[in-house]
Design a protein around this motif. Structure first.
Motif, PDB file in Angstrom:
ATOM      1  N   PRO A  30       0.825  -1.212   0.000  1.00  0.00           N
ATOM      2  CA  PRO A  30       0.000   0.000   0.000  1.00  0.00           C
ATOM      3  C   PRO A  30       0.864   1.269   0.000  1.00  0.00           C
ATOM      4  O   PRO A  30       1.915   1.322   0.656  1.00  0.00           O
ATOM      5  N   ALA A  31       0.408   2.269  -0.728  1.00  0.00           N
ATOM      6  CA  ALA A  31       1.179   3.504  -0.929  1.00  0.00           C
ATOM      7  C   ALA A  31       1.560   4.185   0.385  1.00  0.00           C
ATOM      8  O   ALA A  31       2.681   4.667   0.535  1.00  0.00           O
ATOM      9  N   GLU A  32       0.619   4.238   1.354  1.00  0.00           N
ATOM     10  CA  GLU A  32       0.919   4.924   2.616  1.00  0.00           C
ATOM     11  C   GLU A  32       2.004   4.197   3.409  1.00  0.00           C
ATOM     12  O   GLU A  32       2.866   4.829   4.017  1.00  0.00           O
ATOM     13  N   ILE A  33       2.014   2.884   3.367  1.00  0.00           N
ATOM     14  CA  ILE A  33       3.063   2.109   4.050  1.00  0.00           C
ATOM     15  C   ILE A  33       4.398   2.308   3.330  1.00  0.00           C
ATOM     16  O   ILE A  33       5.440   2.515   3.969  1.00  0.00           O
ATOM     17  N   ALA A  34       4.359   2.254   2.011  1.00  0.00           N
ATOM     18  CA  ALA A  34       5.574   2.447   1.227  1.00  0.00           C
ATOM     19  C   ALA A  34       6.190   3.811   1.503  1.00  0.00           C
ATOM     20  O   ALA A  34       7.400   3.916   1.725  1.00  0.00           O
ATOM     21  N   THR A  35       5.371   4.844   1.521  1.00  0.00           N
ATOM     22  CA  THR A  35       5.868   6.199   1.761  1.00  0.00           C
ATOM     23  C   THR A  35       6.496   6.315   3.148  1.00  0.00           C
ATOM     24  O   THR A  35       7.579   6.888   3.290  1.00  0.00           O
ATOM     25  N   ARG A  36       5.828   5.762   4.148  1.00  0.00           N
ATOM     26  CA  ARG A  36       6.384   5.817   5.516  1.00  0.00           C
ATOM     27  C   ARG A  36       7.727   5.103   5.588  1.00  0.00           C
ATOM     28  O   ARG A  36       8.678   5.611   6.179  1.00  0.00           O
ATOM     29  N   LEU A  37       7.807   3.920   4.994  1.00  0.00           N
ATOM     30  CA  LEU A  37       9.064   3.170   5.022  1.00  0.00           C
ATOM     31  C   LEU A  37      10.171   3.889   4.248  1.00  0.00           C
ATOM     32  O   LEU A  37      11.311   3.967   4.706  1.00  0.00           O
ATOM     33  N   LEU A  38       9.828   4.399   3.075  1.00  0.00           N
ATOM     34  CA  LEU A  38      10.820   5.116   2.273  1.00  0.00           C
ATOM     35  C   LEU A  38      11.322   6.349   3.019  1.00  0.00           C
ATOM     36  O   LEU A  38      12.525   6.646   3.011  1.00  0.00           O
ATOM     37  N   ASP A  39      10.406   7.068   3.674  1.00  0.00           N
ATOM     38  CA  ASP A  39      10.802   8.242   4.454  1.00  0.00           C
ATOM     39  C   ASP A  39      11.734   7.843   5.597  1.00  0.00           C
ATOM     40  O   ASP A  39      12.740   8.507   5.855  1.00  0.00           O
ATOM     41  N   ARG A  40      11.411   6.745   6.262  1.00  0.00           N
ATOM     42  CA  ARG A  40      12.247   6.288   7.387  1.00  0.00           C
ATOM     43  C   ARG A  40      13.622   5.847   6.897  1.00  0.00           C
ATOM     44  O   ARG A  40      14.645   6.192   7.497  1.00  0.00           O
ATOM     45  N   PHE A  41      13.669   5.098   5.797  1.00  0.00           N
ATOM     46  CA  PHE A  41      14.950   4.659   5.243  1.00  0.00           C
ATOM     47  C   PHE A  41      15.783   5.859   4.794  1.00  0.00           C
ATOM     48  O   PHE A  41      17.000   5.852   4.920  1.00  0.00           O
ATOM     49  N   THR A  42      15.138   6.881   4.279  1.00  0.00           N
ATOM     50  CA  THR A  42      15.842   8.102   3.879  1.00  0.00           C
ATOM     51  C   THR A  42      16.378   8.819   5.115  1.00  0.00           C
ATOM     52  O   THR A  42      17.527   9.265   5.135  1.00  0.00           O
ATOM     53  N   GLU A  43      15.553   8.898   6.148  1.00  0.00           N
ATOM     54  CA  GLU A  43      15.927   9.569   7.390  1.00  0.00           C
ATOM     55  C   GLU A  43      17.170   8.947   8.029  1.00  0.00           C
ATOM     56  O   GLU A  43      18.046   9.663   8.519  1.00  0.00           O
ATOM     57  N   VAL A  44      17.269   7.627   7.999  1.00  0.00           N
ATOM     58  CA  VAL A  44      18.416   6.958   8.624  1.00  0.00           C
ATOM     59  C   VAL A  44      19.595   6.798   7.657  1.00  0.00           C
ATOM     60  O   VAL A  44      20.626   6.250   8.020  1.00  0.00           O
ATOM     61  N   GLY A  45      19.443   7.261   6.420  1.00  0.00           N
ATOM     62  CA  GLY A  45      20.554   7.270   5.475  1.00  0.00           C
ATOM     63  C   GLY A  45      20.698   6.035   4.604  1.00  0.00           C
ATOM     64  O   GLY A  45      21.682   5.904   3.880  1.00  0.00           O
ATOM     65  N   LEU A  46      19.734   5.139   4.646  1.00  0.00           N
ATOM     66  CA  LEU A  46      19.803   3.958   3.786  1.00  0.00           C
ATOM     67  C   LEU A  46      19.407   4.276   2.342  1.00  0.00           C
ATOM     68  O   LEU A  46      19.803   3.571   1.421  1.00  0.00           O
ATOM     69  N   ILE A  47      18.615   5.322   2.179  1.00  0.00           N
ATOM     70  CA  ILE A  47      18.264   5.803   0.844  1.00  0.00           C
ATOM     71  C   ILE A  47      18.806   7.226   0.741  1.00  0.00           C
ATOM     72  O   ILE A  47      18.462   8.085   1.547  1.00  0.00           O
ATOM     73  N   ASP A  48      19.664   7.453  -0.242  1.00  0.00           N
ATOM     74  CA  ASP A  48      20.273   8.769  -0.449  1.00  0.00           C
ATOM     75  C   ASP A  48      20.481   8.954  -1.946  1.00  0.00           C
ATOM     76  O   ASP A  48      21.452   8.448  -2.512  1.00  0.00           O
ATOM     77  N   ASP A  49      19.554   9.661  -2.575  1.00  0.00           N
ATOM     78  CA  ASP A  49      19.623   9.836  -4.030  1.00  0.00           C
ATOM     79  C   ASP A  49      20.885  10.574  -4.473  1.00  0.00           C
ATOM     80  O   ASP A  49      21.429  10.283  -5.537  1.00  0.00           O
ATOM     81  N   ALA A  50      21.366  11.507  -3.669  1.00  0.00           N
ATOM     82  CA  ALA A  50      22.581  12.244  -4.042  1.00  0.00           C
ATOM     83  C   ALA A  50      23.795  11.304  -4.053  1.00  0.00           C
ATOM     84  O   ALA A  50      24.587  11.314  -5.007  1.00  0.00           O
ATOM     85  N   ALA A  51      23.928  10.481  -3.026  1.00  0.00           N
ATOM     86  CA  ALA A  51      25.036   9.524  -2.977  1.00  0.00           C
ATOM     87  C   ALA A  51      24.886   8.485  -4.092  1.00  0.00           C
ATOM     88  O   ALA A  51      25.865   8.100  -4.735  1.00  0.00           O
ATOM     89  N   PHE A  52      23.655   8.046  -4.318  1.00  0.00           N
ATOM     90  CA  PHE A  52      23.390   7.094  -5.395  1.00  0.00           C
ATOM     91  C   PHE A  52      23.822   7.676  -6.732  1.00  0.00           C
ATOM     92  O   PHE A  52      24.513   7.017  -7.519  1.00  0.00           O
ATOM     93  N   ALA A  53      23.455   8.931  -7.001  1.00  0.00           N
ATOM     94  CA  ALA A  53      23.781   9.572  -8.279  1.00  0.00           C
ATOM     95  C   ALA A  53      25.292   9.726  -8.445  1.00  0.00           C
ATOM     96  O   ALA A  53      25.831   9.458  -9.525  1.00  0.00           O
ATOM     97  N   ARG A  54      25.984  10.150  -7.390  1.00  0.00           N
ATOM     98  CA  ARG A  54      27.439  10.293  -7.470  1.00  0.00           C
ATOM     99  C   ARG A  54      28.107   8.952  -7.772  1.00  0.00           C
ATOM    100  O   ARG A  54      28.976   8.862  -8.640  1.00  0.00           O
ATOM    101  N   THR A  55      27.693   7.917  -7.077  1.00  0.00           N
ATOM    102  CA  THR A  55      28.266   6.586  -7.285  1.00  0.00           C
ATOM    103  C   THR A  55      27.955   6.077  -8.686  1.00  0.00           C
ATOM    104  O   THR A  55      28.822   5.519  -9.367  1.00  0.00           O
TER     105      THR A  55
END
Length: 168
Positions: A30-55
């Motif tokens: 479900p979209a609301e669960i996905a958004t919450r998880l993605l936000d949490r993973f971003t908050e703790v640094g597991l998802i970082d689009d800037a680092a991903f793009a540089r790499t």
């Protein structure tokens, strides 16, 4: 379950937030669960689009010899926003980009020994074009590498060659 999907996806390599969101959607999270998880993973640094793009830029430019234009297209397809893409591409050294083009031409030139210079030039410039290099840079690098290898005269009509390649 959704957390496990994200962790599994991040195990092999870094991924963009959009790639992970698409994966969760494909698994009917479900979209609301996905958004919450993605936000949490971003908050703790597991998802970082800037680092991903540089790499991504470092690896693809070094490994595949891709130019900025091709790297930009790939990152956009992966859902990275334009500002992040622009920042990652600013780190690409123009000298390294040209050297990557030269290395690609040198490697391919060996397999084109049986072709005349015009055909070799067309094929090499086409290869560089598919890798994201502009026609002017591609033709200059090819012409110089042909001359350095003892082929071609190092001169020629750049504009006529570029125009003929754009028609193909």
């Amino acid at each position: 379950m959704a957390r496990t999907i994200l962790l599994d996806q991040l195990t092999g390599r870094a991924r963009s937030r959009q790639e992970l969101a698409d994966k969760l959607a494909s698994k009917d999270v479900p979209a609301e669960i996905a958004t919450r998880l993605l936000d949490r993973f971003t908050e703790v640094g597991l998802i970082d689009d800037a680092a991903f793009a540089r790499t991504w830029v470092e690896q693809r430019q070094a490994g595949k010899g891709l130019a900025k234009r091709a790297l930009q297209q790939e990152l956009r397809r992966k859902g990275v926003d334009d500002d992040t893409v622009r920042e990652a591409l600013e780190e690409v050294d123009p000298g390294a980009e040209e050297e990557a083009a030269r290395a690609l031409v040198r490697r391919k030139l060996r397999s084109l020994a049986r072709f005349d210079d015009t055909t070799a030039t067309r094929r090499l410039v086409g290869m560089l074009s598919r890798k994201g290099y502009g026609a002017g840079v591609a033709y200059r690098v090819v012409r110089e590498e042909l001359a350095d290898s003892g082929r071609g005269d190092g001169g020629g009509d750049d504009e006529a060659c570029i125009e003929s390649l754009e028609v193909d």
